[in-house]
Design an enzyme around this catalytic site. Structure first.
Site, short mmCIF file in Angstrom:
data_model
loop_
_atom_site.label_atom_id
_atom_site.label_comp_id
_atom_site.label_asym_id
_atom_site.label_seq_id
_atom_site.Cartn_x
_atom_site.Cartn_y
_atom_site.Cartn_z
N ARG A 65 0.64 -1.15 0.03
CA ARG A 65 0.05 -0.16 0.03
C ARG A 65 0.90 1.30 -0.09
NH1 ARG A 65 -5.14 1.77 1.28
NH2 ARG A 65 -5.68 -0.60 1.28
N ARG A 91 -10.02 4.31 -2.65
CA ARG A 91 -9.16 3.82 -1.86
C ARG A 91 -8.78 4.93 -0.82
NH1 ARG A 91 -7.86 -1.13 -3.28
NH2 ARG A 91 -8.01 -1.65 -5.40
N ILE A 92 -8.34 4.38 0.38
CA ILE A 92 -7.89 5.38 1.24
C ILE A 92 -6.73 6.02 0.91
CG2 ILE A 92 -7.47 5.36 3.90
CD1 ILE A 92 -9.64 3.12 4.20
N LEU A 93 -6.58 7.36 1.09
CA LEU A 93 -5.36 8.20 0.90
C LEU A 93 -4.38 8.08 2.07
CD1 LEU A 93 -6.90 11.04 -0.81
CD2 LEU A 93 -5.59 9.31 -2.00
N ASN A 107 -12.80 15.99 -0.96
CA ASN A 107 -13.64 14.70 -1.24
C ASN A 107 -15.03 14.91 -1.36
OD1 ASN A 107 -13.79 11.70 -1.30
ND2 ASN A 107 -14.59 11.89 0.82
N HIS A 109 -18.50 12.83 -1.17
CA HIS A 109 -18.93 11.81 -0.22
C HIS A 109 -20.79 11.53 -0.32
CE1 HIS A 109 -18.96 7.97 2.39
NE2 HIS A 109 -19.98 8.61 2.86
N ASP A 145 -13.31 10.29 5.50
CA ASP A 145 -14.64 10.97 5.23
C ASP A 145 -14.75 11.93 6.51
OD1 ASP A 145 -14.96 9.51 2.92
OD2 ASP A 145 -16.17 7.83 4.11
C1 GAR Z 1 -20.16 9.60 -6.25
O1 GAR Z 1 -21.64 9.54 -5.85
C2 GAR Z 1 -19.30 9.92 -4.96
O2 GAR Z 1 -20.02 10.81 -4.20
C3 GAR Z 1 -18.76 8.41 -4.42
O3 GAR Z 1 -18.79 7.79 -5.50
C4 GAR Z 1 -19.55 8.28 -6.68
C5 GAR Z 1 -18.68 8.38 -7.86
O4 GAR Z 1 -19.39 8.50 -9.00
N1 GAR Z 1 -17.86 8.51 -3.48
C6 GAR Z 1 -17.93 7.48 -2.61
O5 GAR Z 1 -18.45 6.70 -2.27
C7 GAR Z 1 -16.48 7.81 -1.90
N2 GAR Z 1 -16.52 6.91 -0.50
P1 GAR Z 1 -18.87 8.74 -10.37
O6 GAR Z 1 -17.70 7.90 -10.70
O7 GAR Z 1 -19.92 8.66 -11.40
O8 GAR Z 1 -18.66 10.40 -10.32
#
Ligand code: GAR
Length: 190
Positions: A65, A91-93, A107, A109, A145
């Protein structure tokens, strides 16, 4: 001069595309100079089709990692970004990555943080039975997050929702919210 934005992706890339559109329309005072991913994905194809430089820093290609994380950091540093956007990066940064871009790493979320942090924000909210969930754009800190919230917007959960349907409505909001958060971050830098 437009600010330089690097975007981290892992999936379908609809938020990266919404941000690219907003930059092209001058709604965001920046341009996406690089899209990096930890895996082959649709988002990289979209970026490539739009002529945006891409970097695949494949997690499985590294022995640890730490090594992967350093390679990702080096790739992002090399494009000299003013803003780094995690838009569906799954992935976790590493702490070193977060430290390198402190104050300019955000980020997206798909829940109203601090509720339903983690990899399944939409599913967990639905399973819990909340009537309202949403999406959050926040500055990244070491805890996953977690960090100062830039923008947040609620989305109602409907009686017949599936994870997919709910996530699509959340993404509709994200496509507006993420560019707005980038505009807020970059204003004053141009
Ligand atoms: C988004 O809804 C974002 O909020 C989420 O992934 C999706 C990406 O959609 N992120 C997470 O779940 C991070 N933990 P996209 O690839 O169509 O932009």
């Amino acid at each position: 001069m437009a600010s330089r934005i690097a975007v981290l992706v892992s999936g379908s890339g609809s938020n990266m595309e919404a941000l690219a559109d907003a930059c092209a329309a001058n709604e965001v005072p920046g341009e996406i100079v690089m899209v990096a991913s930890d895996r082959p994905c649709r988002a990289l194809e979209i970026a490539g089709d739009r002529g945006i430089p891409t970097q695949l820093v494949e997690f499985s290609a590294f022995g640890s990692r730490d090594e992967w994380s350093h390679a990702l950091r080096d790739a992002v540093v090399a494009c000299e970004p003013d803003l780094v956007v995690s838009a569906g990066f799954m992935r976790i940064l590493s702490p070193a990555f977060v430290d390198t871009f402190e104050g300019r790493l955000i980020n997206l979320h798909p829940s109203l943080l601090p509720s339903f942090a983690g990899a399944h924000g939409v599913r967990d909210a639905l399973e819990f039975g909340v009537k309202v969930t949403g999406t959050t754009v926040h500055l990244v800190e070491h805890q996953v997050d977690h960090g100062p919230i830039l923008l947040q917007e609620a989305v109602a959960v409907l009686p017949d929702d599936t994870e997919e349907k709910l996530h699509e409505r959340i993404k509709d909001v994200e496509h507006r919210l993420l560019p707005e958060a980038c505009r807020i971050m970059l204003q004053g830098r141009t």
